[in-house]
Structure formats: structure tokens, C-alpha cells
Design a protein around this motif. Structure first.
Motif, PDB file in Angstrom:
ATOM      1  N   VAL A  17      79.414 -65.799  33.275  1.00 21.57           N
ATOM      2  CA  VAL A  17      78.132 -66.355  33.728  1.00 21.57           C
ATOM      3  C   VAL A  17      77.130 -65.233  33.986  1.00 21.57           C
ATOM      4  CG1 VAL A  17      77.011 -67.563  35.639  1.00 21.57           C
ATOM      5  CG2 VAL A  17      79.124 -68.468  34.659  1.00 21.57           C
ATOM      6  N   GLN A  18      77.569 -64.177  34.609  1.00 21.06           N
ATOM      7  CA  GLN A  18      76.682 -63.037  34.885  1.00 21.06           C
ATOM      8  C   GLN A  18      76.231 -62.373  33.582  1.00 21.06           C
ATOM      9  OE1 GLN A  18      78.451 -60.060  37.365  1.00 21.06           O
ATOM     10  NE2 GLN A  18      76.534 -58.965  37.663  1.00 21.06           N
ATOM     11  N   ARG A  19      77.148 -62.214  32.630  1.00 24.97           N
ATOM     12  CA  ARG A  19      76.809 -61.637  31.331  1.00 24.97           C
ATOM     13  C   ARG A  19      75.801 -62.516  30.598  1.00 24.97           C
ATOM     14  NH1 ARG A  19      81.824 -60.199  30.533  1.00 24.97           N
ATOM     15  NH2 ARG A  19      82.411 -62.185  29.629  1.00 24.97           N
ATOM     16  N   HIS A  20      76.012 -63.824  30.645  1.00 25.49           N
ATOM     17  CA  HIS A  20      75.087 -64.745  29.979  1.00 25.49           C
ATOM     18  C   HIS A  20      73.704 -64.703  30.630  1.00 25.49           C
ATOM     19  CE1 HIS A  20      73.758 -68.084  27.586  1.00 25.49           C
ATOM     20  NE2 HIS A  20      73.344 -68.696  28.679  1.00 25.49           N
ATOM     21  N   ARG A  21      73.667 -64.596  31.947  1.00 24.17           N
ATOM     22  CA  ARG A  21      72.383 -64.497  32.645  1.00 24.17           C
ATOM     23  C   ARG A  21      71.634 -63.236  32.236  1.00 24.17           C
ATOM     24  NH1 ARG A  21      73.866 -65.087  38.481  1.00 24.17           N
ATOM     25  NH2 ARG A  21      74.777 -67.084  38.060  1.00 24.17           N
ATOM     26  N   ARG A  22      72.374 -62.158  32.060  1.00 23.50           N
ATOM     27  CA  ARG A  22      71.747 -60.875  31.739  1.00 23.50           C
ATOM     28  C   ARG A  22      71.407 -60.738  30.252  1.00 23.50           C
ATOM     29  NH1 ARG A  22      74.125 -54.856  33.062  1.00 23.50           N
ATOM     30  NH2 ARG A  22      72.308 -53.745  32.333  1.00 23.50           N
ATOM     31  N   PHE A  23      72.313 -61.171  29.377  1.00 25.06           N
ATOM     32  CA  PHE A  23      72.147 -60.946  27.938  1.00 25.06           C
ATOM     33  C   PHE A  23      72.018 -62.242  27.134  1.00 25.06           C
ATOM     34  CE2 PHE A  23      74.858 -57.395  29.460  1.00 25.06           C
ATOM     35  CZ  PHE A  23      73.954 -56.377  29.259  1.00 25.06           C
ATOM     36  N   GLY A  24      71.901 -63.382  27.800  1.00 28.23           N
ATOM     37  CA  GLY A  24      71.918 -64.672  27.111  1.00 28.23           C
ATOM     38  C   GLY A  24      70.708 -64.958  26.257  1.00 28.23           C
ATOM     39  N   ALA A  25      69.571 -64.348  26.541  1.00 27.63           N
ATOM     40  CA  ALA A  25      68.354 -64.620  25.775  1.00 27.63           C
ATOM     41  C   ALA A  25      67.743 -63.304  25.307  1.00 27.63           C
ATOM     42  CB  ALA A  25      67.349 -65.374  26.642  1.00 27.63           C
ATOM     43  N   LEU A  26      67.136 -63.368  24.147  1.00 29.70           N
ATOM     44  CA  LEU A  26      66.452 -62.189  23.633  1.00 29.70           C
ATOM     45  C   LEU A  26      65.118 -62.003  24.354  1.00 29.70           C
ATOM     46  CD1 LEU A  26      67.032 -62.739  19.825  1.00 29.70           C
ATOM     47  CD2 LEU A  26      68.164 -61.095  21.304  1.00 29.70           C
ATOM     48  N   PRO A  27      64.640 -60.786  24.468  1.00 28.08           N
ATOM     49  CA  PRO A  27      63.320 -60.576  25.073  1.00 28.08           C
ATOM     50  C   PRO A  27      62.228 -61.123  24.166  1.00 28.08           C
ATOM     51  CG  PRO A  27      64.226 -58.509  24.263  1.00 28.08           C
ATOM     52  CD  PRO A  27      65.283 -59.542  24.089  1.00 28.08           C
ATOM     53  N   GLU A  28      61.039 -61.286  24.726  1.00 25.77           N
ATOM     54  CA  GLU A  28      59.918 -61.785  23.936  1.00 25.77           C
ATOM     55  C   GLU A  28      59.633 -60.847  22.775  1.00 25.77           C
ATOM     56  OE1 GLU A  28      56.289 -62.837  25.897  1.00 25.77           O
ATOM     57  OE2 GLU A  28      57.374 -63.435  27.696  1.00 25.77           O
ATOM     58  N   ARG A  29      59.191 -61.412  21.672  1.00 26.94           N
ATOM     59  CA  ARG A  29      58.874 -60.631  20.483  1.00 26.94           C
ATOM     60  C   ARG A  29      57.574 -59.864  20.726  1.00 26.94           C
ATOM     61  NH1 ARG A  29      55.912 -61.450  15.687  1.00 26.94           N
ATOM     62  NH2 ARG A  29      56.818 -60.307  13.984  1.00 26.94           N
ATOM     63  N   ILE A  30      57.558 -58.608  20.319  1.00 31.10           N
ATOM     64  CA  ILE A  30      56.354 -57.782  20.443  1.00 31.10           C
ATOM     65  C   ILE A  30      55.769 -57.624  19.055  1.00 31.10           C
ATOM     66  CG2 ILE A  30      55.444 -55.540  21.097  1.00 31.10           C
ATOM     67  CD1 ILE A  30      57.789 -55.294  23.037  1.00 31.10           C
ATOM     68  N   ARG A  31      54.494 -57.956  18.918  1.00 29.74           N
ATOM     69  CA  ARG A  31      53.837 -57.838  17.620  1.00 29.74           C
ATOM     70  C   ARG A  31      53.648 -56.365  17.269  1.00 29.74           C
ATOM     71  NH1 ARG A  31      48.446 -61.073  18.209  1.00 29.74           N
ATOM     72  NH2 ARG A  31      48.164 -59.226  19.428  1.00 29.74           N
ATOM     73  N   PRO A  32      53.709 -56.011  15.982  1.00 33.11           N
ATOM     74  CA  PRO A  32      53.513 -54.605  15.587  1.00 33.11           C
ATOM     75  C   PRO A  32      52.153 -54.059  16.018  1.00 33.11           C
ATOM     76  CG  PRO A  32      54.462 -55.845  13.779  1.00 33.11           C
ATOM     77  CD  PRO A  32      54.131 -56.831  14.854  1.00 33.11           C
ATOM     78  N   GLU A  33      51.120 -54.913  16.032  1.00 32.09           N
ATOM     79  CA  GLU A  33      49.791 -54.451  16.461  1.00 32.09           C
ATOM     80  C   GLU A  33      49.797 -54.005  17.924  1.00 32.09           C
ATOM     81  OE1 GLU A  33      49.620 -58.256  15.497  1.00 32.09           O
ATOM     82  OE2 GLU A  33      50.300 -57.248  13.692  1.00 32.09           O
ATOM     83  N   ASP A  34      50.670 -54.605  18.723  1.00 30.07           N
ATOM     84  CA  ASP A  34      50.733 -54.262  20.141  1.00 30.07           C
ATOM     85  C   ASP A  34      51.554 -53.006  20.399  1.00 30.07           C
ATOM     86  OD1 ASP A  34      49.224 -56.488  20.647  1.00 30.07           O
ATOM     87  OD2 ASP A  34      50.948 -57.765  21.121  1.00 30.07           O
ATOM     88  N   MET A  35      52.244 -52.499  19.378  1.00 25.49           N
ATOM     89  CA  MET A  35      53.075 -51.304  19.547  1.00 25.49           C
ATOM     90  C   MET A  35      52.314 -50.021  19.240  1.00 25.49           C
ATOM     91  SD  MET A  35      56.731 -52.244  17.991  1.00 25.49           S
ATOM     92  CE  MET A  35      56.964 -53.897  17.428  1.00 25.49           C
ATOM     93  N   VAL A  36      51.083 -50.133  18.779  1.00 28.67           N
ATOM     94  CA  VAL A  36      50.326 -48.964  18.356  1.00 28.67           C
ATOM     95  C   VAL A  36      49.118 -48.793  19.265  1.00 28.67           C
ATOM     96  CG1 VAL A  36      49.021 -47.939  16.469  1.00 28.67           C
ATOM     97  CG2 VAL A  36      51.037 -49.294  15.975  1.00 28.67           C
ATOM     98  N   GLU A  37      48.905 -47.587  19.717  1.00 28.58           N
ATOM     99  CA  GLU A  37      47.724 -47.274  20.523  1.00 28.58           C
ATOM    100  C   GLU A  37      46.801 -46.407  19.673  1.00 28.58           C
ATOM    101  OE1 GLU A  37      46.441 -44.814  24.527  1.00 28.58           O
ATOM    102  OE2 GLU A  37      48.550 -45.214  24.135  1.00 28.58           O
ATOM    103  N   THR A  38      45.550 -46.804  19.593  1.00 27.58           N
ATOM    104  CA  THR A  38      44.588 -46.061  18.798  1.00 27.58           C
ATOM    105  C   THR A  38      43.553 -45.450  19.728  1.00 27.58           C
ATOM    106  OG1 THR A  38      44.861 -47.666  17.041  1.00 27.58           O
ATOM    107  CG2 THR A  38      42.964 -46.236  16.893  1.00 27.58           C
ATOM    108  N   ARG A  39      43.399 -44.145  19.621  1.00 24.80           N
ATOM    109  CA  ARG A  39      42.351 -43.459  20.376  1.00 24.80           C
ATOM    110  C   ARG A  39      41.948 -42.216  19.594  1.00 24.80           C
ATOM    111  NH1 ARG A  39      45.519 -40.248  24.909  1.00 24.80           N
ATOM    112  NH2 ARG A  39      47.533 -40.482  23.955  1.00 24.80           N
TER     113      ARG A  39
END
Length: 62
Positions: A17-39
């Protein structure tokens, strides 16, 4: 069976139960545009971008 043998499945279930609570769901998807910082590589420098026609003529002998 002894009392110790009966305690193991409960511990396994609790761990599951503890393992399922911790690893049971994947994290939210991050879009590639949000992974890049432009300056800009170089910050804005008003003195560098200022045009002085007299300075240009003196430097290049026109």
C-alpha cells in the motif's frame, strides 16, 4: 503456524500500500516547451547600442 508467520502478510500488504501510494501514479507530463528557458546571452547595454555619428567618423577616419 505461529503468530510471526501471520504478521508477515500484513507487513507485506502495508508495504505494498505504501509503495502504491508513492509510485502508483506517474507525475504530470511536462511539455517540451516548458523544459527550455530562453534568455539573451548578453544583457541589454544602452551604451553599446548608442550610435554616435561623430565617434564613428573619428574612429574610421571618414
Amino acid at each position: 503456524m505461529t503468530d510471526e508467520q501471520h504478521a508477515e502478510p500484513d507487513a507485506d500488504e502495508a508495504a505494498e500500500v505504501q509503495r502504491h501510494r508513492r509510485f502508483g501514479a506517474l507525475p504530470e507530463r511536462i511539455r517540451p516547451e516548458d523544459m527550455v528557458e530562453t534568455r539573451p546571452a548578453i544583457g541589454h547595454d544602452p551604451d553599446r547600442e548608442a550610435y554616435d555619428p561623430d565617434g564613428f567618423a573619428v574612429r574610421y577616419g571618414l
